[in-house]
Scaffold this motif. Structure first.
Motif, PDB file in Angstrom:
ATOM      1  N   GLN A   1      40.704  34.223  47.374  1.00 21.56           N
ATOM      2  CA  GLN A   1      40.096  34.531  46.079  1.00 21.56           C
ATOM      3  C   GLN A   1      39.061  35.637  46.217  1.00 21.56           C
ATOM      4  O   GLN A   1      39.001  36.553  45.403  1.00 21.56           O
TER       5      GLN A   1
ATOM      6  N   CYS B   1      40.652  39.054  46.523  1.00 20.37           N
ATOM      7  CA  CYS B   1      41.118  39.474  45.206  1.00 20.37           C
ATOM      8  C   CYS B   1      39.945  40.002  44.377  1.00 20.37           C
ATOM      9  O   CYS B   1      40.052  41.044  43.735  1.00 20.37           O
ATOM     10  N   GLU B   2      38.817  39.305  44.404  1.00 21.98           N
ATOM     11  CA  GLU B   2      37.630  39.737  43.664  1.00 21.98           C
ATOM     12  C   GLU B   2      37.102  41.078  44.161  1.00 21.98           C
ATOM     13  O   GLU B   2      36.543  41.858  43.395  1.00 21.98           O
TER      14      GLU B   2
END
Length: 85
Positions: free
Chosen positions: A35, A38-39
């Motif tokens: 995650q 992705c951020e």
């Protein structure tokens, strides 16, 4: 993850070389790390460039992704498959 002939992992790129992210082996990452990548902008189709390697083994790498510069450990960089731009 099996790399094709035209693909390699980010850690195999030379300083100054640019490439497009082709795939990310999210199965090799814990969900929080996947995650976070992705951020930070690591996603398929995004341009990346190796800006710098640390001395004595080259870990971590300074990687430009989009408009950001990110320090990326080599073990994590091996999970990101790129295609030469």
């Amino acid at each position: 993850m099996t790399l094709s002939a035209s693909h390699c992992s980010i850690d195999a790129l030379a300083v100054g070389q640019t490439a497009l992210i082709a795939a990310i082996d999210r199965a090799g990452l814990d969900p929080d790390t996947a995650q976070r990548l992705c951020e930070l902008g690591f996603d398929e189709g995004v341009d990346v460039e190796i800006l710098h390697r640390a001395p004595f083994g080259g870990d971590p790498l300074a990687v430009r992704v989009g408009n950001m510069v990110v320090a990326l450990r080599c073990d994590m960089a091996r999970l990101i498959e790129v295609e030469a731009a």
